[in-house]
Write an enzyme that holds these catalytic residues in place. Structure first.
Site, short mmCIF file in Angstrom:
data_model
loop_
_atom_site.label_atom_id
_atom_site.label_comp_id
_atom_site.label_asym_id
_atom_site.label_seq_id
_atom_site.Cartn_x
_atom_site.Cartn_y
_atom_site.Cartn_z
CG ASN A 381 -6.88 20.10 -1.64
OD1 ASN A 381 -6.54 21.10 -2.25
ND2 ASN A 381 -6.84 18.90 -2.17
CG HIS A 386 -9.39 22.37 -5.09
ND1 HIS A 386 -9.03 22.30 -6.40
CD2 HIS A 386 -9.60 21.10 -4.68
CE1 HIS A 386 -9.05 21.04 -6.78
NE2 HIS A 386 -9.40 20.28 -5.75
CD GLU A 416 -2.58 12.51 -3.06
OE1 GLU A 416 -3.22 12.19 -4.09
OE2 GLU A 416 -2.61 11.83 -2.03
N1 LIG Z 1 -6.08 20.88 -5.09
C1 LIG Z 1 -6.10 19.67 -5.61
N2 LIG Z 1 -6.32 18.61 -4.83
C2 LIG Z 1 -6.33 17.39 -5.38
C3 LIG Z 1 -6.10 17.18 -6.75
N3 LIG Z 1 -6.14 15.84 -6.98
C4 LIG Z 1 -6.39 15.24 -5.79
N4 LIG Z 1 -6.50 16.16 -4.83
C5 LIG Z 1 -6.76 15.99 -3.41
O1 LIG Z 1 -5.74 15.24 -2.79
C6 LIG Z 1 -6.24 14.73 -1.57
C7 LIG Z 1 -5.72 13.34 -1.34
O2 LIG Z 1 -6.08 12.96 -0.06
P1 LIG Z 1 -5.80 11.53 0.55
O3 LIG Z 1 -5.89 10.50 -0.54
O4 LIG Z 1 -6.67 11.36 1.73
O5 LIG Z 1 -4.31 11.55 0.96
P2 LIG Z 1 -3.48 12.56 1.84
O6 LIG Z 1 -4.31 13.56 2.55
O7 LIG Z 1 -2.41 13.11 0.98
O8 LIG Z 1 -2.86 11.60 2.94
P3 LIG Z 1 -1.69 10.58 2.82
O9 LIG Z 1 -1.53 10.25 1.35
O10 LIG Z 1 -2.15 9.39 3.59
O11 LIG Z 1 -0.50 11.23 3.37
C8 LIG Z 1 -7.76 14.77 -1.69
O12 LIG Z 1 -8.24 15.78 -0.83
C9 LIG Z 1 -8.00 15.18 -3.15
O13 LIG Z 1 -9.15 15.96 -3.29
C10 LIG Z 1 -5.88 18.32 -7.56
O14 LIG Z 1 -5.67 18.24 -8.78
N5 LIG Z 1 -5.89 19.54 -6.95
#
Ligand SMILES: Nc1nc2c(ncn2[C@@H]2O[C@H](COP(=O)(O)OP(=O)(O)OP(=O)(O)O)[C@@H](O)[C@H]2O)c(=O)[nH]1
Length: 495
Positions: A381, A386, A416
């Site tokens: 992201n 996004h 995610e």
């Molecule tokens: N583009 C997009 N991003 C999303 C959505 N839902 C959640 N996210 C993003 O997913 C990211 C999750 O980040 P973290 O929870 O820090 O986890 P991570 O970066 O995957 O790290 P780890 O899980 O520890 O491997 C965040 O930046 C959220 O903004 C979505 O529907 N679309």
């Protein structure tokens, strides 16, 4: 007694014995053949007349002998045919997949007995009747008893339950729905399954109808409210126009009064006269002004009242619209599908988990839950935006769905994170499937801003053990996911 007399006596006693024998033979073969029956009844009639001569009986005996010979051949032929059919029927029964092993054993024993050479009519008949009763049982037993069909019915039953879990019945009296869901968890035969399908269809139709009626009701009340606001507005306009007419009349009156006052001032010849004239005109102008003021005030009040009523009506409409909007968004949520990935959403997962839990309680078939999460998704992201993140989510969701089996339930739990239910699956098999999915996700050739990227997922999986609740298993799977993340990501852990 003379020797002649003695001979006669012997002769008639022999004939009597012979006739008795024929009578007994006649009754024992009665019904086999019309021809024999009619000949024997003629012999019987003669014997009963008491004047039977052996010469009279001779032609009858020989014709009975011929008929019996013919009958014997016919019977032998029939027995041989019956034997052949009985043999074929036992073979057919042995080839029948639906036969239980005990039944097959019975048929084998029958076949063995039928195989014996030179079976007589009387020996063959009970065997035939045994075969017929076995065949009859096969024919009359419900179709659902066959293993293949039972499996098919099971599958259909499973699918109907799944459909019921994905339909939104919110607001619907749920006792019948609960009863139906419960019924679908027990083994059903074809007729019961059809009944359940009909009931499910009725419930779905009723739900759709309720929803349509409530939407219709909302639209009707909205149009009603708009109608009354419109009427209030036109009434206010009407009053305003009426008021404007009265006001313009008063203004004209004022204008003419002022005109008259100016005329009086100009034509006045002395001060006294002028004073009187001015006083009279100013008084009438004052009256007109008071009238005008009152008119204005009344109109203002009327307008205010109209505005107040319109405002309250509008507030009603607004709150109704808000309520409906909430309902619609709830509906969307309950629509049970995630709009971005098109996978079932969290609400769908809750419903499905409940259903699979009930099945697990009823049938005790193995059941697993897995939680999978995209690794370092925030970096995607943050680095590529996004939109790239959204696209990644869609592609990975697709790949997960493709890598798992039709019977596995995969949903977007949130952000995610994906959750998978593996019905009737052992932990080993679930691990194997997750490993396959992990590899396939890793090999997707993502390309953002000219950079080739590989994205990985981590997952945790756990299976239901005795006395487990769905939330406990979910918690364990979630903890296993954290272990996978802590151990360096891009792996599947179990707990
Ligand atoms: N583009 C997009 N991003 C999303 C959505 N839902 C959640 N996210 C993003 O997913 C990211 C999750 O980040 P973290 O929870 O820090 O986890 P991570 O970066 O995957 O790290 P780890 O899980 O520890 O491997 C965040 O930046 C959220 O903004 C979505 O529907 N679309």
């Amino acid at each position: 007694m003379s020797s002649n007399q003695l001979n006669d006596q012997h002769y008639s006693s022999d004939i009597k014995t012979l006739l008795e024998f024929i009578n007994r033979l006649g009754s024992s073969v009665h019904g086999f053949s019309h021809e024999i029956d009619s000949k024997i009844s003629r012999i019987k009639a003669l014997s009963e007349s008491g004047q039977v001569e052996i010469e009279q009986l001779k032609p009858l005996f020989s014709s009975v002998g011929l008929v019996l010979q013919k009958e014997k051949q016919r019977i032998e032929q029939t027995v041989s045919q019956a034997h052949h059919h009985a043999f074929q029927a036992t073979q057919g029964l042995l080839d029948c997949e639906q036969l239980s092993s005990a039944e097959k054993e019975q048929v084998r024993a029958l076949k063995h007995r039928i195989d014996a050479p030179l079976l007589s009519y009387t020996e063959l008949l009970p065997l035939l009747s045994e075969i017929i009763s076995l065949l009859q049982r096969r024919v009359t037993e419900p179709v659902a008893q066959s293993h293949a069909d039972a499996a098919h019915i099971n599958q259909l039953q499973y699918e109907v339950s799944n459909i019921l879990a994905t339909v939104d019945f919110r607001g619907h009296p749920s006792t019948s729905l609960q009863a139906l869901k419960q019924r679908l968890l027990t083994p059903l035969d074809l007729v019961q399954l059809l009944e359940s399908c009909m009931q499910a269809l009725r419930l779905v139709l009723q739900g759709v109808n309720d929803e349509r009626q409530s939407a219709q009701q909302f639209l009707l009340s909205l149009s009603d409210a708009l109608d009354s606001v419109g009427k209030a507005l036109s009434k206010a306009m009407h009053y305003h126009e009426q008021g404007a007419d009265a006001q313009s009349e008063l203004s004209k009156k004022l204008e003419s009064q002022l005109h008259a006052l100016s005329g009086a001032v100009q034509s006045a010849t002395n001060l006294q006269d002028l004073k009187q004239q001015v006083h009279a005109h100013v008084t009438s102008i004052g009256t007109t002004l008071t009238h005008k003021f009152k008119l204005e005030q009344a109109e203002r009040q009327r307008l205010h009242a109209q505005l107040l009523s319109m405002q309250s009506r509008l507030e009603d409409v607004e709150s109704e619209a808000l309520m409906y909007k909430r309902k619609l968004s709830e509906q969307k949520f309950k629509n049970l599908q995630d709009s971005l990935t098109r996978l079932p959403n969290r609400a769908a997962f809750e419903e499905r988990l409940q259903l699979e839990y009930q099945r697990w309680q009823s049938y005790a078939a193995p059941l697993c839950i897995a939680v999978a999460d995209i690794d370092n998704f925030k970096v995607i992201n943050d680095t590529y935006g996004h939109t790239a993140g959204d696209k990644t989510l869609q592609v990975i969701a697709n790949m997960l769905k493709k890598s798992l089996r039709e019977t596995d339930f995969v949903c977007r739990y949130g952000g995610e994170e994906f959750v998978i239910i593996f019905p009737q699956t052992t932990l080993d098999v679930a691990l194997e499937l997750l490993e396959k999915a992990r590899h396939r996700v890793k090999s997707i050739p993502f390309k953002f801003k000219q950079a080739n990227i590989s994205i990985t997922i981590s997952a945790g999986v756990s299976s239901f053990n005795t006395k487990d609740s769905p939330s406990r298993v979910f918690e364990r799977a979630d903890r296993a996911l954290y272990q996978a993340k802590d151990a360096g990501r891009d792996r599947v852990c179990q707990l």
